[in-house]
Design a protein around this motif. Structure first.
Motif, PDB file in Angstrom:
ATOM      1  N   GLU A 111       0.828  -1.208   0.000  1.00  0.00           N
ATOM      2  CA  GLU A 111       0.000   0.000   0.000  1.00  0.00           C
ATOM      3  C   GLU A 111       0.862   1.258   0.000  1.00  0.00           C
ATOM      4  N   LYS A 112       1.984   1.215   0.710  1.00  0.00           N
ATOM      5  CA  LYS A 112       2.896   2.358   0.706  1.00  0.00           C
ATOM      6  C   LYS A 112       3.502   2.552  -0.680  1.00  0.00           C
ATOM      7  N   GLU A 113       3.914   1.440  -1.290  1.00  0.00           N
ATOM      8  CA  GLU A 113       4.490   1.528  -2.631  1.00  0.00           C
ATOM      9  C   GLU A 113       3.478   2.100  -3.615  1.00  0.00           C
ATOM     10  N   LYS A 114       2.252   1.613  -3.572  1.00  0.00           N
ATOM     11  CA  LYS A 114       1.217   2.086  -4.493  1.00  0.00           C
ATOM     12  C   LYS A 114       0.910   3.567  -4.252  1.00  0.00           C
ATOM     13  N   ALA A 115       0.938   4.001  -2.989  1.00  0.00           N
ATOM     14  CA  ALA A 115       0.687   5.413  -2.685  1.00  0.00           C
ATOM     15  C   ALA A 115       1.763   6.299  -3.321  1.00  0.00           C
ATOM     16  N   VAL A 116       3.014   5.840  -3.292  1.00  0.00           N
ATOM     17  CA  VAL A 116       4.106   6.596  -3.908  1.00  0.00           C
ATOM     18  C   VAL A 116       3.942   6.610  -5.426  1.00  0.00           C
ATOM     19  N   TYR A 117       3.642   5.453  -6.005  1.00  0.00           N
ATOM     20  CA  TYR A 117       3.389   5.371  -7.455  1.00  0.00           C
ATOM     21  C   TYR A 117       2.284   6.356  -7.847  1.00  0.00           C
ATOM     22  N   ASP A 118       1.170   6.323  -7.129  1.00  0.00           N
ATOM     23  CA  ASP A 118       0.040   7.204  -7.447  1.00  0.00           C
ATOM     24  C   ASP A 118       0.421   8.673  -7.326  1.00  0.00           C
ATOM     25  N   TRP A 119       1.203   9.006  -6.308  1.00  0.00           N
ATOM     26  CA  TRP A 119       1.602  10.409  -6.128  1.00  0.00           C
ATOM     27  C   TRP A 119       2.474  10.871  -7.298  1.00  0.00           C
ATOM     28  N   LEU A 120       3.419  10.037  -7.702  1.00  0.00           N
ATOM     29  CA  LEU A 120       4.290  10.407  -8.819  1.00  0.00           C
ATOM     30  C   LEU A 120       3.487  10.553 -10.110  1.00  0.00           C
ATOM     31  N   ILE A 121       2.539   9.645 -10.347  1.00  0.00           N
ATOM     32  CA  ILE A 121       1.715   9.726 -11.549  1.00  0.00           C
ATOM     33  C   ILE A 121       0.914  11.024 -11.564  1.00  0.00           C
ATOM     34  N   ASN A 123       1.450  13.879  -9.828  1.00  0.00           N
ATOM     35  CA  ASN A 123       2.121  15.151  -9.544  1.00  0.00           C
ATOM     36  C   ASN A 123       3.364  15.444 -10.364  1.00  0.00           C
ATOM     37  N   VAL A 124       3.874  14.474 -11.110  1.00  0.00           N
ATOM     38  CA  VAL A 124       5.117  14.677 -11.856  1.00  0.00           C
ATOM     39  C   VAL A 124       4.849  14.454 -13.338  1.00  0.00           C
ATOM     40  N   GLY A 125       5.398  15.329 -14.174  1.00  0.00           N
ATOM     41  CA  GLY A 125       5.236  15.200 -15.616  1.00  0.00           C
ATOM     42  C   GLY A 125       6.538  14.812 -16.280  1.00  0.00           C
ATOM     43  N   GLN A 126       6.424  14.261 -17.485  1.00  0.00           N
ATOM     44  CA  GLN A 126       7.616  13.859 -18.225  1.00  0.00           C
ATOM     45  C   GLN A 126       8.362  15.072 -18.748  1.00  0.00           C
ATOM     46  N   ASP A 127       9.682  15.042 -18.606  1.00  0.00           N
ATOM     47  CA  ASP A 127      10.534  16.054 -19.224  1.00  0.00           C
ATOM     48  C   ASP A 127      10.903  15.548 -20.611  1.00  0.00           C
ATOM     49  N   LYS A 128      10.425  16.235 -21.632  1.00  0.00           N
ATOM     50  CA  LYS A 128      10.691  15.816 -23.010  1.00  0.00           C
ATOM     51  C   LYS A 128      11.589  16.806 -23.728  1.00  0.00           C
ATOM     52  N   TYR A 200       7.718   5.859 -15.095  1.00  0.00           N
ATOM     53  CA  TYR A 200       7.838   6.705 -16.286  1.00  0.00           C
ATOM     54  C   TYR A 200       6.955   6.194 -17.420  1.00  0.00           C
ATOM     55  N   SER A 201       6.974   4.874 -17.637  1.00  0.00           N
ATOM     56  CA  SER A 201       6.205   4.313 -18.744  1.00  0.00           C
ATOM     57  C   SER A 201       4.704   4.465 -18.544  1.00  0.00           C
ATOM     58  N   ASP A 202       4.280   4.585 -17.287  1.00  0.00           N
ATOM     59  CA  ASP A 202       2.855   4.746 -16.997  1.00  0.00           C
ATOM     60  C   ASP A 202       2.451   6.197 -16.786  1.00  0.00           C
ATOM     61  N   SER A 203       3.406   7.107 -16.838  1.00  0.00           N
ATOM     62  CA  SER A 203       3.136   8.475 -16.388  1.00  0.00           C
ATOM     63  C   SER A 203       2.107   9.206 -17.235  1.00  0.00           C
ATOM     64  N   GLU A 204       1.939   8.824 -18.490  1.00  0.00           N
ATOM     65  CA  GLU A 204       0.967   9.505 -19.347  1.00  0.00           C
ATOM     66  C   GLU A 204      -0.398   8.826 -19.352  1.00  0.00           C
ATOM     67  N   THR A 205      -0.464   7.592 -18.853  1.00  0.00           N
ATOM     68  CA  THR A 205      -1.740   6.881 -18.834  1.00  0.00           C
ATOM     69  C   THR A 205      -2.213   6.585 -17.419  1.00  0.00           C
ATOM     70  N   GLY A 206      -1.276   6.366 -16.484  1.00  0.00           N
ATOM     71  CA  GLY A 206      -1.647   6.038 -15.119  1.00  0.00           C
ATOM     72  C   GLY A 206      -2.460   4.764 -15.026  1.00  0.00           C
ATOM     73  N   ASN A 207      -2.217   3.814 -15.925  1.00  0.00           N
ATOM     74  CA  ASN A 207      -3.062   2.619 -15.990  1.00  0.00           C
ATOM     75  C   ASN A 207      -2.468   1.398 -15.295  1.00  0.00           C
ATOM     76  N   TYR A 208      -1.342   1.552 -14.604  1.00  0.00           N
ATOM     77  CA  TYR A 208      -0.687   0.467 -13.849  1.00  0.00           C
ATOM     78  C   TYR A 208      -0.150  -0.643 -14.753  1.00  0.00           C
ATOM     79  N   ALA A 209       0.003  -0.376 -16.041  1.00  0.00           N
ATOM     80  CA  ALA A 209       0.494  -1.415 -16.955  1.00  0.00           C
ATOM     81  C   ALA A 209       1.895  -1.877 -16.594  1.00  0.00           C
ATOM     82  N   ASN A 210       2.683  -1.003 -15.982  1.00  0.00           N
ATOM     83  CA  ASN A 210       4.062  -1.333 -15.629  1.00  0.00           C
ATOM     84  C   ASN A 210       4.292  -1.280 -14.129  1.00  0.00           C
TER      85      ASN A 210
END
Length: 381
Positions: A111-121, A123-128, A200-210
């Motif tokens: 649950e802690k790991e998922k909370a961190v994943y969700d926060w990054l998704i 609150n953080v955007g990709q630098d392109k 990073y790979s999920d950052s634009e979809t937030g779908n937990y694919a990775n």
């Protein structure tokens, strides 16, 4: 980085059941050519692409370096920032504030790991490589300081920041790099088993694919030094297996997938009360290809990927990942356009009408492309 190829993978095909269960990704000749060109570009940038048996001090794309985060996590655990420089102290403060916001004492490590994943998704955007923050974050988008302060990251930034949070909470975590050193992600240990997580790979979809993949699932889109990094062979905390849905048979797949779409669950596995037979491969392939075409009707930018895997009870399950990218961007409102016009007129002493071109957000991604609108304003209005 390799995520730039992701949009070119339109659909993945299911394959042969039985002795050899493999994944099949449907790719055009153009896509394969593009992958080859990307690898050539990576080789040109990196020079020698021979892999290295280490986690830290590895340079990705010849410009982003994976650096240790233990100094800051150790300071957090001993509740003292002594020995940290000003930048490290600020990083510690930013990270501590996030954990105080999202973590509760009664949470499990998962649950802690998922909370961190969700926060990054969220609150953080990709630098392109674009001017997405002020001041420019390009030199700090690969480390927790820049990620937490400017909320902008490349893959190395996501991976090192995720690892910092895990280390602060005493959850074992590593940063993994692919063998050609153009991408990085994480390995996290939960209840004695390792899992791959690629924010990073999920950052634009937030779908937990990775999110929390074992080696078999991760290998469909990642490659890494399996002799150096620990094996990830569990399924207990694999997100797809945790969202397993039961189907009566192969013909029940459309109902299950529509149910998951309605529930906004985009990564899951499907188990079967009637196990598929070896000669059902063509039937399964036809069902999934037809579903892909139907989903694209409602979501033209979506793609559907599927693979067959074996669960811990040696039963075949169908892994499904549906990505629907949200490409909505904030536009300029008519009010903002008028204000720009007034400021320009005032600065240049223009008494006549002038036109300010702008791109309203609702038109930025419509089926006719980006529309230009204009507002005519006069000084003083």
């Amino acid at each position: 980085m390799k995520e730039e190829l992701k949009g070119k993978l339109i659909a993945a095909g299911a394959v042969f059941l039985g002795v050899c269960i493999t994944a099949s990704t449907v790719m055009s000749v153009f896509s394969l050519t593009t992958i080859g060109k990307l690898k050539d570009e990576v080789s040109a940038i990196n020079g020698n692409t021979q892999d290295v048996n280490q986690e830290n001090d590895v340079t990705i794309m010849s410009q982003y370096t994976i650096r240790s985060t233990e100094k800051i996590s150790d300071a957090y655990k001993r509740n003292s920032d002594s020995g940290l420089d000003d930048r490290e102290k600020e990083t510690l403060k930013l990270a501590t504030d996030v954990l105080n916001e999202i973590i509760r004492d009664d949470m499990t490590d998962y649950e802690k790991e998922k909370a961190v994943y969700d926060w990054l998704i969220e609150n953080v955007g990709q630098d392109k490589g674009l001017l997405t923050v002020i001041p420019s974050s390009d030199k700090d988008s690969d480390n927790p300081y820049g990620v937490l302060k400017y909320h902008n990251a490349v893959c190395v930034g996501y991976a090192t920041t995720f690892r910092l949070f895990m280390q602060m909470m005493d959850i074992e975590c590593m940063v993994v790099h692919n063998t050609e050193r153009y991408h990085s992600w994480n390995l996290v240990k939960l209840d004695g088993k390792w899992y791959h997580t690629d924010v990073y790979s999920d950052s634009e979809t937030g779908n937990y694919a990775n999110f929390n993949m074992n080696d078999e699932i991760a290998s469909r889109s990642h490659d890494w030094n399996k002799e150096f990094f620990p094996a990830a062979d569990g399924t207990e905390y694999c997100y797809a297996f945790m969202n397993r849905e039961e189907a009566k048979d192969l013909y029940d797949i459309p109902r299950v997938i529509k149910k998951k779409l309605d529930e906004e669950e985009y990564v899951f596995t499907i188990g079967f009360k009637t196990p598929p037979a070896n000669n059902d491969a063509v039937l399964a392939d036809t069902i999934m290809n037809s579903l892909t075409e139907r989903i694209l009707v409602d979501n033209p930018d979506a793609y559907l990927e599927w693979n067959w895997y074996m669960d811990d009870d040696n039963n075949f399950v169908l892994f499904v990942s549906i990505s629907i990218t949200n490409t909505t961007e904030e536009g300029v409102t008519p009010e903002q356009a008028e204000k720009i016009g007034r400021k320009i007129g005032k600065a240049f002493g223009d008494d006549e009408s002038w036109s300010v071109s702008y791109y309203p957000s609702e038109d930025r991604n419509d089926d006719k492309g980006m529309k230009e609108k204009s507002v005519n304003v006069k000084e003083g209005q």
